[in-house]
Design a protein around this motif. Structure first.
Motif, PDB file in Angstrom:
ATOM      1  N   GLY A 149       0.808  -1.093   0.041  1.00 28.65           N
ATOM      2  CA  GLY A 149      -0.166   0.060  -0.254  1.00 28.65           C
ATOM      3  C   GLY A 149       0.709   1.369   0.012  1.00 28.65           C
ATOM      4  N   ALA A 150       2.081   1.218  -0.249  1.00 24.00           N
ATOM      5  CA  ALA A 150       2.939   2.337  -0.348  1.00 24.00           C
ATOM      6  C   ALA A 150       2.665   3.235  -1.581  1.00 24.00           C
ATOM      7  CB  ALA A 150       4.521   1.680  -0.528  1.00 24.00           C
ATOM      8  N   LYS A 151       3.028   4.289  -1.425  1.00 22.02           N
ATOM      9  CA  LYS A 151       2.452   5.563  -2.267  1.00 22.02           C
ATOM     10  C   LYS A 151       3.460   5.296  -3.534  1.00 22.02           C
ATOM     11  CE  LYS A 151       0.779   8.940   0.975  1.00 22.02           C
ATOM     12  NZ  LYS A 151       0.939   7.936   2.174  1.00 22.02           N
ATOM     13  N   LYS A 152       4.594   5.310  -3.464  1.00 24.51           N
ATOM     14  CA  LYS A 152       5.511   5.440  -4.781  1.00 24.51           C
ATOM     15  C   LYS A 152       6.883   4.912  -3.987  1.00 24.51           C
ATOM     16  CE  LYS A 152       3.290   9.219  -7.196  1.00 24.51           C
ATOM     17  NZ  LYS A 152       3.708  10.514  -7.652  1.00 24.51           N
ATOM     18  N   ALA A 153       7.837   4.615  -5.229  1.00 21.23           N
ATOM     19  CA  ALA A 153       9.282   4.510  -4.837  1.00 21.23           C
ATOM     20  C   ALA A 153       9.835   5.491  -4.039  1.00 21.23           C
ATOM     21  CB  ALA A 153       9.874   3.896  -5.970  1.00 21.23           C
ATOM     22  N   TYR A 154       9.602   6.762  -4.694  1.00 24.80           N
ATOM     23  CA  TYR A 154      10.171   7.891  -4.131  1.00 24.80           C
ATOM     24  C   TYR A 154       9.071   9.027  -4.450  1.00 24.80           C
ATOM     25  CZ  TYR A 154      11.541   9.280  -8.977  1.00 24.80           C
ATOM     26  OH  TYR A 154      11.519   9.467 -10.353  1.00 24.80           O
ATOM     27  N   TYR A 155       9.207  10.071  -3.371  1.00 28.63           N
ATOM     28  CA  TYR A 155       8.128  11.081  -3.296  1.00 28.63           C
ATOM     29  C   TYR A 155       8.282  11.992  -2.192  1.00 28.63           C
ATOM     30  CZ  TYR A 155       5.973   8.253   0.096  1.00 28.63           C
ATOM     31  OH  TYR A 155       5.732   7.276   1.281  1.00 28.63           O
ATOM     32  N   SER A 156       7.510  13.010  -2.119  1.00 24.60           N
ATOM     33  CA  SER A 156       7.681  13.943  -0.856  1.00 24.60           C
ATOM     34  C   SER A 156       6.393  14.328  -0.234  1.00 24.60           C
ATOM     35  CB  SER A 156       8.404  15.107  -1.452  1.00 24.60           C
ATOM     36  OG  SER A 156       7.750  15.783  -2.091  1.00 24.60           O
ATOM     37  N   PHE A 157       6.196  14.614   0.883  1.00 32.77           N
ATOM     38  CA  PHE A 157       5.028  15.384   1.607  1.00 32.77           C
ATOM     39  C   PHE A 157       5.241  16.246   2.596  1.00 32.77           C
ATOM     40  CE2 PHE A 157       6.526  11.725   3.718  1.00 32.77           C
ATOM     41  CZ  PHE A 157       6.105  11.918   5.112  1.00 32.77           C
ATOM     42  N   ASP A 158       4.343  17.301   2.838  1.00 33.73           N
ATOM     43  CA  ASP A 158       4.587  18.197   3.990  1.00 33.73           C
ATOM     44  C   ASP A 158       3.825  17.652   5.201  1.00 33.73           C
ATOM     45  OD1 ASP A 158       6.117  19.591   2.155  1.00 33.73           O
ATOM     46  OD2 ASP A 158       4.328  21.020   1.814  1.00 33.73           O
ATOM     47  N   ARG A 159       4.215  17.989   6.273  1.00 32.88           N
ATOM     48  CA  ARG A 159       3.715  17.478   7.630  1.00 32.88           C
ATOM     49  C   ARG A 159       4.206  18.528   8.746  1.00 32.88           C
ATOM     50  NH1 ARG A 159       0.741  12.871   8.543  1.00 32.88           N
ATOM     51  NH2 ARG A 159      -0.034  13.822  10.781  1.00 32.88           N
ATOM     52  N   ASP A 200       4.751  21.582   9.195  1.00 31.49           N
ATOM     53  CA  ASP A 200       5.683  22.588   8.392  1.00 31.49           C
ATOM     54  C   ASP A 200       6.905  22.236   8.450  1.00 31.49           C
ATOM     55  OD1 ASP A 200       3.770  24.873   8.977  1.00 31.49           O
ATOM     56  OD2 ASP A 200       4.393  24.836  11.067  1.00 31.49           O
ATOM     57  N   ILE A 201       7.045  20.891   8.122  1.00 33.13           N
ATOM     58  CA  ILE A 201       8.419  20.096   7.398  1.00 33.13           C
ATOM     59  C   ILE A 201       8.123  19.514   6.187  1.00 33.13           C
ATOM     60  CG2 ILE A 201      10.282  18.641   8.120  1.00 33.13           C
ATOM     61  CD1 ILE A 201      10.116  20.863  10.025  1.00 33.13           C
ATOM     62  N   HIS A 202       9.065  19.678   5.516  1.00 29.87           N
ATOM     63  CA  HIS A 202       9.154  18.737   4.042  1.00 29.87           C
ATOM     64  C   HIS A 202       9.674  17.569   4.160  1.00 29.87           C
ATOM     65  CE1 HIS A 202       8.257  18.521  -0.295  1.00 29.87           C
ATOM     66  NE2 HIS A 202       9.471  18.126  -0.337  1.00 29.87           N
ATOM     67  N   PHE A 203       9.063  16.226   3.823  1.00 28.04           N
ATOM     68  CA  PHE A 203       9.583  15.305   3.794  1.00 28.04           C
ATOM     69  C   PHE A 203      10.014  14.609   2.690  1.00 28.04           C
ATOM     70  CE2 PHE A 203       7.557  15.866   7.895  1.00 28.04           C
ATOM     71  CZ  PHE A 203       8.699  15.430   8.865  1.00 28.04           C
ATOM     72  N   VAL A 204      11.042  13.859   2.360  1.00 25.84           N
ATOM     73  CA  VAL A 204      11.548  13.186   1.103  1.00 25.84           C
ATOM     74  C   VAL A 204      11.824  11.944   1.471  1.00 25.84           C
ATOM     75  CG1 VAL A 204      13.048  13.365  -0.845  1.00 25.84           C
ATOM     76  CG2 VAL A 204      12.176  15.410   0.194  1.00 25.84           C
ATOM     77  N   ILE A 205      11.341  11.016   0.507  1.00 24.68           N
ATOM     78  CA  ILE A 205      11.625   9.632   0.582  1.00 24.68           C
ATOM     79  C   ILE A 205      12.360   9.307  -0.888  1.00 24.68           C
ATOM     80  CG2 ILE A 205      10.682   7.383   0.187  1.00 24.68           C
ATOM     81  CD1 ILE A 205       8.606   8.034   2.268  1.00 24.68           C
ATOM     82  N   LEU A 206      13.683   8.726  -0.619  1.00 26.38           N
ATOM     83  CA  LEU A 206      14.324   8.498  -1.784  1.00 26.38           C
ATOM     84  C   LEU A 206      14.478   6.739  -1.934  1.00 26.38           C
ATOM     85  CD1 LEU A 206      17.401  10.915  -1.354  1.00 26.38           C
ATOM     86  CD2 LEU A 206      15.426  11.299  -2.777  1.00 26.38           C
ATOM     87  N   ASP A 207      14.759   6.763  -3.265  1.00 25.17           N
ATOM     88  CA  ASP A 207      14.671   5.149  -3.526  1.00 25.17           C
ATOM     89  C   ASP A 207      16.194   4.921  -4.112  1.00 25.17           C
ATOM     90  OD1 ASP A 207      14.741   2.488  -4.830  1.00 25.17           O
ATOM     91  OD2 ASP A 207      13.208   3.107  -6.165  1.00 25.17           O
ATOM     92  N   ALA A 208      17.019   4.426  -3.525  1.00 21.54           N
ATOM     93  CA  ALA A 208      18.585   3.994  -3.999  1.00 21.54           C
ATOM     94  C   ALA A 208      18.699   2.553  -4.556  1.00 21.54           C
ATOM     95  CB  ALA A 208      19.593   4.458  -2.867  1.00 21.54           C
ATOM     96  N   CYS A 209      17.506   1.984  -4.758  1.00 21.55           N
ATOM     97  CA  CYS A 209      17.801   0.794  -5.323  1.00 21.55           C
ATOM     98  C   CYS A 209      17.699   0.732  -6.881  1.00 21.55           C
ATOM     99  CB  CYS A 209      16.358  -0.261  -4.808  1.00 21.55           C
ATOM    100  SG  CYS A 209      16.608  -0.731  -3.022  1.00 21.55           S
ATOM    101  N   TYR A 210      18.722   1.061  -7.165  1.00 21.78           N
ATOM    102  CA  TYR A 210      19.294   1.107  -8.555  1.00 21.78           C
ATOM    103  C   TYR A 210      20.622   0.786  -9.021  1.00 21.78           C
ATOM    104  CZ  TYR A 210      15.153   3.753  -9.754  1.00 21.78           C
ATOM    105  OH  TYR A 210      13.609   4.296  -9.815  1.00 21.78           O
ATOM    106  N   ARG A 211      20.866   0.102  -9.935  1.00 23.03           N
ATOM    107  CA  ARG A 211      22.430  -0.358 -10.318  1.00 23.03           C
ATOM    108  C   ARG A 211      22.923   0.810 -10.993  1.00 23.03           C
ATOM    109  NH1 ARG A 211      20.931  -5.675 -13.890  1.00 23.03           N
ATOM    110  NH2 ARG A 211      21.495  -4.140 -15.514  1.00 23.03           N
ATOM    111  N   HIS A 212      24.450   0.725 -11.017  1.00 21.43           N
ATOM    112  CA  HIS A 212      25.028   1.915 -11.703  1.00 21.43           C
ATOM    113  C   HIS A 212      24.869   2.380 -13.054  1.00 21.43           C
ATOM    114  CE1 HIS A 212      27.466  -1.510 -13.123  1.00 21.43           C
ATOM    115  NE2 HIS A 212      28.069  -0.664 -14.068  1.00 21.43           N
TER     116      HIS A 212
END
Length: 297
Positions: free
Chosen positions: A138-148, A150-162
């Motif tokens: 039920g996760a939203k996306k692999a990487y995205y951002s949201f505000d809560r 008065d802070i901006h939160f960022v989720i990153l996806d580092a699951c990529y090959r070179h």
């Protein structure tokens, strides 16, 4: 939320009631407001849940009870949301088994009453595709951002090959973790678009070099530093408590849930961010505490 800061404030009130003049009421009110978090959230990482016997220090089956332990704390603390920082499940021999483990682990995490966020870890997509993990959890996306709060939160996806190929179906070497160019560009634009202070979540570590670190971590850090907005990065993957300050950004690595037998050997945290942008990491079980003062750039 009863934090160490609110404890200090209560102590000041107690001294006043004993006849000791500490602060005027207006100053006490200001102190109380400053000690109240703008936002608080729960963190856990590297649960590696699997219905299989333990291997070395990893007790896979016990992660369900440890997730329950964390969720109780998150609910009791009235956390605004909770983030699972990757490797929620361990690798299975086939897709159906892996999906079953993911559903079971998610049943326990779903006992949290607030919003849940998931960071992709390498084990999450050892057997599954990213789409399968995201849809089933039920996760939203692999990487995205949201505000809560008065802070901006960022989720990153580092699951990529070179070479830019996305992890999935065990098509990767776990030491070859990267944030690809298209996501770097997205991150730059996302940070430019907000006026709020920023907190970042990622699975593989961004604060160094080696097997457990994102290969292009320096490039990612440069983007974070250039924005002048990032307060902290929370990460997992290496299973051990760690803290670094790099270019006045806090990098906190959390203890893995799966390590060692018994709830007392688990780890999770409640993170509070205060109006002055200082951060309190309140660790439970084997998770370390950190009182992170605001840094100025």
């Amino acid at each position: 939320m009863d934090t160490r800061r609110s404890f200090l404030y209560k102590g000041a009130l107690a001294l006043t009631s004993c006849g000791m003049s500490v602060k005027a009421p207006r100053e006490l009110l200001a102190a109380q407001e400053a000690s109240t978090p703008s936002i608080c959230f729960g963190l856990l990482t590297d649960c590696h849940y699997a219905a299989k016997a333990h291997v070395g220090s990893r007790y896979y089956r016990e992660s369900l009870n440890k997730i329950d332990d964390a969720v109780r704390q998150f609910n009791d603390s009235k956390a605004d949301f909770a983030v699972e920082l990757g490797d929620f499940i361990d690798a299975a021999d086939d897709v159906d088994t892996e999906l079953g483990w993911l559903r079971k682990a998610n049943e326990h995490f779903a006992k949290f009453t607030g919003d849940r966020h998931y960071v992709l870890g390498n084990h999450c997509v050892a057997t599954l595709s990213k789409k399968e993990f995201l849809n089933t959890s039920g996760a939203k996306k692999a990487y995205y951002s949201f505000d809560r709060g008065d802070i901006h939160f960022v989720i990153l996806d580092a699951c990529y090959r070179h070479d830019g190929v996305s992890y999935g179906r065990n098509n990767f070497d776990w030491t070859d973790a990267n944030v690809p160019p298209h996501q770097i560009k997205w991150l730059q634009n996302d940070l430019k678009s907000t006026f709020l202070p920023v907190v970042v979540f990622v699975h593989q570590r961004l604060d160094g070099n080696g097997s457990y670190f994102v290969k292009n971590a320096m490039e990612v850090r440069s983007v974070l530093e250039d924005s002048g907005k990032v307060l902290a990065v929370f990460q997992g993957h290496s299973h051990k408590n760690s803290y670094k300050d790099i270019a006045k950004i806090h990098y906190c690595t959390l203890r893995a849930v799966v390590e060692e037998s018994g709830i007392e050997n688990s780890g999770h945290a409640i993170v509070s961010i205060f109006p002055d942008r200082s951060i309190l990491v309140d660790g439970y079980r084997q998770q370390s505490d950190y009182d992170l003062k605001k840094t100025s750039r």
